[in-house]
Design an enzyme around this catalytic site. Structure first.
Site, PDB file in Angstrom:
ATOM      1  CG  ASP A  81      -1.095  -0.999  -7.759  1.00  0.00           C
ATOM      2  OD1 ASP A  81      -1.575  -0.544  -8.810  1.00  0.00           O
ATOM      3  OD2 ASP A  81      -0.865  -2.209  -7.585  1.00  0.00           O
ATOM      4  N   GLY A  82       0.140   2.709  -5.227  1.00  0.00           N
ATOM      5  CA  GLY A  82       0.057   3.590  -4.060  1.00  0.00           C
ATOM      6  C   GLY A  82      -0.516   4.945  -4.415  1.00  0.00           C
ATOM      7  CE  LYS A  86       0.019   7.958  -0.076  1.00  0.00           C
ATOM      8  NZ  LYS A  86       1.301   8.666   0.116  1.00  0.00           N
ATOM      9  CG  ASN A 162      -5.835  -2.307  -1.911  1.00  0.00           C
ATOM     10  OD1 ASN A 162      -6.568  -2.696  -2.821  1.00  0.00           O
ATOM     11  ND2 ASN A 162      -4.536  -2.167  -2.063  1.00  0.00           N
ATOM     12  CG  ASP A 163      -5.558  -3.233   3.081  1.00  0.00           C
ATOM     13  OD1 ASP A 163      -5.226  -2.081   3.405  1.00  0.00           O
ATOM     14  OD2 ASP A 163      -4.814  -3.978   2.435  1.00  0.00           O
ATOM     15  CE  LYS A 192      -0.993 -12.172  23.944  1.00  0.00           C
ATOM     16  NZ  LYS A 192      -0.863 -12.790  25.292  1.00  0.00           N
ATOM     17  CG  ASP A 194       3.228  -9.180  14.816  1.00  0.00           C
ATOM     18  OD1 ASP A 194       3.348  -9.266  16.055  1.00  0.00           O
ATOM     19  OD2 ASP A 194       4.119  -9.521  14.018  1.00  0.00           O
TER      20      ASP A 194
END
Length: 289
Positions: A81-82, A86, A162-163, A192, A194
């Site tokens: 998937d990566g 790309k 994706n995001d 507020k 991460d």
């Protein structure tokens, strides 16, 4: 290597474009694929090493075809998937259907099984266009700088399948972020924690799911806004129509800088006088099923 693009000219000539990243497991499978194509009397296979035209902060490879006038008809991507994400972003301007085959990848939500590459009907299916194209919505992010004039100045533009997500700019420590969000010109919250994820339905099974977000069917036209480890019980995931206009701003009291990421790769630092406008992209990703 991780990436293989087959560029057919009426399926008489296949051009195999390789990336410079090496992966021995993937190489064995692709080498077998080259022999298979030769045995099936494809006229010519031209091997060429891909040239990295731009090695920017995104880490994406921009492809240059040997014949710049010849647009690829189809893209075949070998990897997980990566690798697919790309390549999908790098090839977005070509607006071509993409077939991804999971070779050497860890995840395969967006890919086909590798056995399909060696199926006897593989070439016939592509030649006769006996496949379904699944249109997956992307997100577009414009980064603006706040100026004294009323005109908005775009300093950068990104698309993501994706995001997009926003996290701390710090690398040695892990401070919390404070991010203001507007939806359709209405201030909704100041998160507020991460960070914050803005996801498509396709991306709902990626980082957003890992951060506790809902799984949304890819046929649903939605945008998922998901805080990462929020410090308030009132900060919950929101699912909104993907026709919405979302504005993201760093809150100045929290050092005023956050980092923008897309599909797992760093984009840029969002300074205190910047803001991001996220909308549905005009060009969907065409995935062959």
């Amino acid at each position: 290597f991780h990436t293989c693009i087959l560029e057919p000219d009426k399926l008489e000539k296949f051009k195999v474009v390789k990336s410079t990243t090496r992966n021995t497991k993937a190489y064995k499978h692709v080498a077998g694929g080259e022999l298979w194509l030769l045995q099936h009397e494809v006229d010519q296979i031209e091997l060429m090493r891909e040239k990295v035209l731009e090695n920017n902060a995104n880490g994406y490879l921009l492809f240059k075809w040997a014949n710049s006038k010849l647009k690829p008809d189809i893209g075949i991507i070998l990897g997980g998937d990566g690798t697919f994400l790309k390549c999908a972003n790098a090839l977005a301007d070509y607006d071509i259907p993409l077939l991804s085959i999971n070779i050497g990848g860890n995840l395969g939500f967006l890919t086909q099984e590798k056995d399909f590459l060696f199926d006897k009907s593989f070439i016939e299916i592509l030649e006769n266009e006996e496949y379904i194209i699944d249109l997956r919505n992307r997100l577009n992010c414009n980064i603006f700088i706040n100026g004294k004039s009323s005109e908005k100045k775009i300093i950068k533009n990104y698309d993501a399948l994706n995001d997009f997500y926003f996290k701390s700019v710090e690398e040695d420590i892990s401070p919390t972020n404070q991010i203001e969000i507007e939806i359709d010109n209405e201030k909704v919250n100041e998160y507020k924690g991460d960070g914050l994820i803005i996801s498509t339905s396709t991306g709902s099974t990626a980082y957003s799911m890992a951060a506790g977000g809902p799984i949304v069917h890819p046929s649903i036209d939605a945008m998922i806004i998901n805080p990462i480890c929020p410090m308030s019980l009132a900060s919950r995931t929101i699912v909104i129509p993907n026709t919405s206009r979302v504005i993201i701003k760093p809150v100045k009291q929290s050092k005023g800088e956050i980092k923008l990421w897309r599909d797992g790769s760093k984009c840029m630092t969002i300074k205190e006088n910047y803001y991001c406008e996220i909308n549905k992209s005009k060009s969907p990703c065409k995935i062959i099923k």
